[in-house]
Design a protein around this motif. Sequence first.
Motif, PDB file in Angstrom:
ATOM      1  N   SER A 231       0.903  -1.084  -0.113  1.00  0.00           N
ATOM      2  CA  SER A 231      -0.070   0.154   0.141  1.00  0.00           C
ATOM      3  C   SER A 231       0.871   1.398  -0.014  1.00  0.00           C
ATOM      4  O   SER A 231       2.005   1.059   0.756  1.00  0.00           O
ATOM      5  CB  SER A 231      -1.003   0.044   1.395  1.00  0.00           C
ATOM      6  N   TRP A 232       0.334   2.335  -0.567  1.00  0.00           N
ATOM      7  CA  TRP A 232       1.301   3.455  -0.762  1.00  0.00           C
ATOM      8  C   TRP A 232       1.419   4.174   0.586  1.00  0.00           C
ATOM      9  O   TRP A 232       2.270   4.863   0.860  1.00  0.00           O
ATOM     10  CB  TRP A 232       0.826   4.529  -1.704  1.00  0.00           C
ATOM     11  N   THR A 233       0.232   3.843   1.478  1.00  0.00           N
ATOM     12  CA  THR A 233       0.534   4.389   3.000  1.00  0.00           C
ATOM     13  C   THR A 233       1.596   3.706   3.615  1.00  0.00           C
ATOM     14  O   THR A 233       2.264   4.561   4.637  1.00  0.00           O
ATOM     15  CB  THR A 233      -0.626   4.193   3.899  1.00  0.00           C
ATOM     16  N   GLU A 234       2.292   2.788   3.275  1.00  0.00           N
ATOM     17  CA  GLU A 234       3.408   2.237   3.972  1.00  0.00           C
ATOM     18  C   GLU A 234       4.689   3.057   3.764  1.00  0.00           C
ATOM     19  O   GLU A 234       5.488   3.119   4.540  1.00  0.00           O
ATOM     20  CB  GLU A 234       3.825   0.707   3.503  1.00  0.00           C
ATOM     21  N   ALA A 235       4.806   3.984   2.565  1.00  0.00           N
ATOM     22  CA  ALA A 235       5.837   5.014   2.389  1.00  0.00           C
ATOM     23  C   ALA A 235       5.863   6.056   3.595  1.00  0.00           C
ATOM     24  O   ALA A 235       6.802   6.451   3.613  1.00  0.00           O
ATOM     25  CB  ALA A 235       5.535   5.248   1.024  1.00  0.00           C
ATOM     26  N   LEU A 236       4.650   6.158   3.997  1.00  0.00           N
ATOM     27  CA  LEU A 236       4.659   7.589   4.828  1.00  0.00           C
ATOM     28  C   LEU A 236       5.144   7.148   6.147  1.00  0.00           C
ATOM     29  O   LEU A 236       5.470   8.154   6.949  1.00  0.00           O
ATOM     30  CB  LEU A 236       3.218   7.768   5.240  1.00  0.00           C
ATOM     31  N   LYS A 237       5.574   5.909   5.998  1.00  0.00           N
ATOM     32  CA  LYS A 237       6.091   5.544   7.531  1.00  0.00           C
ATOM     33  C   LYS A 237       7.897   5.344   7.433  1.00  0.00           C
ATOM     34  O   LYS A 237       8.369   5.027   8.246  1.00  0.00           O
ATOM     35  CB  LYS A 237       5.914   4.290   8.015  1.00  0.00           C
ATOM     36  N   THR A 238       8.221   5.890   6.199  1.00  0.00           N
ATOM     37  CA  THR A 238       9.569   5.587   5.937  1.00  0.00           C
ATOM     38  C   THR A 238      10.074   6.786   5.647  1.00  0.00           C
ATOM     39  O   THR A 238       9.752   7.828   5.419  1.00  0.00           O
ATOM     40  CB  THR A 238       9.783   4.861   4.563  1.00  0.00           C
ATOM     41  N   ARG A 239      11.575   6.890   6.252  1.00  0.00           N
ATOM     42  CA  ARG A 239      12.352   8.280   5.898  1.00  0.00           C
ATOM     43  C   ARG A 239      12.375   8.877   4.695  1.00  0.00           C
ATOM     44  O   ARG A 239      12.313  10.362   4.678  1.00  0.00           O
ATOM     45  CB  ARG A 239      13.776   8.083   6.861  1.00  0.00           C
ATOM     46  N   PRO A 240      12.720   8.225   3.596  1.00  0.00           N
ATOM     47  CA  PRO A 240      12.938   8.857   2.509  1.00  0.00           C
ATOM     48  C   PRO A 240      11.746   9.781   1.965  1.00  0.00           C
ATOM     49  O   PRO A 240      12.074  10.902   1.500  1.00  0.00           O
ATOM     50  CB  PRO A 240      13.126   7.569   1.551  1.00  0.00           C
ATOM     51  N   PHE A 241      10.428   9.441   1.987  1.00  0.00           N
ATOM     52  CA  PHE A 241       9.540  10.031   1.806  1.00  0.00           C
ATOM     53  C   PHE A 241       9.383  11.522   2.333  1.00  0.00           C
ATOM     54  O   PHE A 241       9.086  12.172   1.763  1.00  0.00           O
ATOM     55  CB  PHE A 241       7.791   9.192   1.845  1.00  0.00           C
ATOM     56  N   TRP A 242       9.433  11.518   3.658  1.00  0.00           N
ATOM     57  CA  TRP A 242       9.631  12.772   4.197  1.00  0.00           C
ATOM     58  C   TRP A 242      10.866  13.540   3.985  1.00  0.00           C
ATOM     59  O   TRP A 242      10.682  14.943   4.091  1.00  0.00           O
ATOM     60  CB  TRP A 242       9.495  12.666   5.787  1.00  0.00           C
ATOM     61  N   GLN A 243      11.848  12.893   3.732  1.00  0.00           N
ATOM     62  CA  GLN A 243      13.049  13.694   3.363  1.00  0.00           C
ATOM     63  C   GLN A 243      12.819  14.288   2.049  1.00  0.00           C
ATOM     64  O   GLN A 243      13.147  15.634   1.707  1.00  0.00           O
ATOM     65  CB  GLN A 243      14.294  13.050   3.251  1.00  0.00           C
TER      66      GLN A 243
END
Length: 424
Positions: A223-235
């Motif tokens: 799910s794309w929401t899993e990316a929100l739990k990772t550091r690269p997305f927020w960087q």
Amino acid sequence: MGSNQLQGRWYFGWNIVAACSILTLITVGTRLGIGPFVKPILDDLGMDRTELSVIIAIGMLVYGLGMPLAGRLLDSLGTRNVLLIGVGLVVLSIIWTYFSHDMLSFALAYGVLLSLGLSFTSPVTVTPVVSRWFTKQRGKALFYLSTGSMAGIAIMTPIFTLLIDLVGWRNTLLLLAVIFIVIAVPSAIFIIRDEVPEGGDALSGKSGGSSSNKGQEPRILSSWTEALKTRPFWQVAFGLFVCGFSMNLLGSHGVPMLTDHHFSNVTASFGVGIIGIVAMVSTVFLGSVSDRIPRRSMLSLIYFIRGLGFLGLVLVMTPWQLYLVATIGGLVWAGSAALSSAILGDVYGVRWVGILYGWAYFIHQIGGAMGSFLGGWSYEQFGTHLVSYSITTFLLVLASVVSFQIPSQLHLPKQQDLPLKATL
């Protein structure tokens, strides 16, 4: 001609890049080209800069909110239909704005509806289709796509200034509606297509450069929401936040700032336009090397030099100084959005680029809203533009540091391995 027929010397994906770049030109040029409209709107509607800055900020937020919605609709409606819906909303909003004579009506038409329509014709809508059509040359294709943004700044700002002087700001918007219909509708119907031929840009016969940006195939998230739990997305998202803060500060208040510093309207508009003109040229070079050197390094350098450029713009005192700073700034003005979307594709895979880039660009627009508001509010509070431009310089330098630390691959906890493998 079908895409499968363009295997030798020409790849149909480049036609799509060209069409999407033109759409980006008029969309971003409209969104960031509000500077020439500011003083005529203030005089016509009797608002002060803070009130208009609030409307612009609301528009930036709506523009951002519409992007993840557009990214979500791409899966069900396709790129063509999302673009056509966007064009319809843009034309309707411009007609409403033309007949607006009070602040509330103007805010709803220009601030809300126009921004929603532009979000449907924005880079978020066309980036996924370009990413699908290109694998080996994805960085180059997305860089070339970003020339549309640079051309929007370079071309639309001076054109708006000229047309407003000739026919007024309301008639200028009507002409803009005609441009959207004439350019966007045929492009969406006849050129842009979601179906990619087997092999993608490998059909063009080009190797695409070195492997500095080519790690192993990105692990597919369930799910794309899993990316929100990772550091690269927020960087990436933080960098885009600062990008939006800086670009919309310049787009909304660059021309008024320069005229407040006693530059003429023509000189101020041309100075801002030079940034886009130079960026169009530099994008060709940056695109040619974007698949050969680490994207995070290039992104970091772009943010750093752009920060120094913002400080220079607010300190220039003569036209030649303005043109020099604008030229230097234009060398690195392009590419932050292209690199960010390419990094998201590298890390998370093409499947989630639309929705993830949409949410990252929403954060970009939160920054845009804050930058647009700060430009007007801080000038009225402190009587100088130095405050807002100094804050922008600091944020861009910070974004440079953060971007340099973006990992090239996604590292997930071991306990997520099983569900991830099950989706492959």
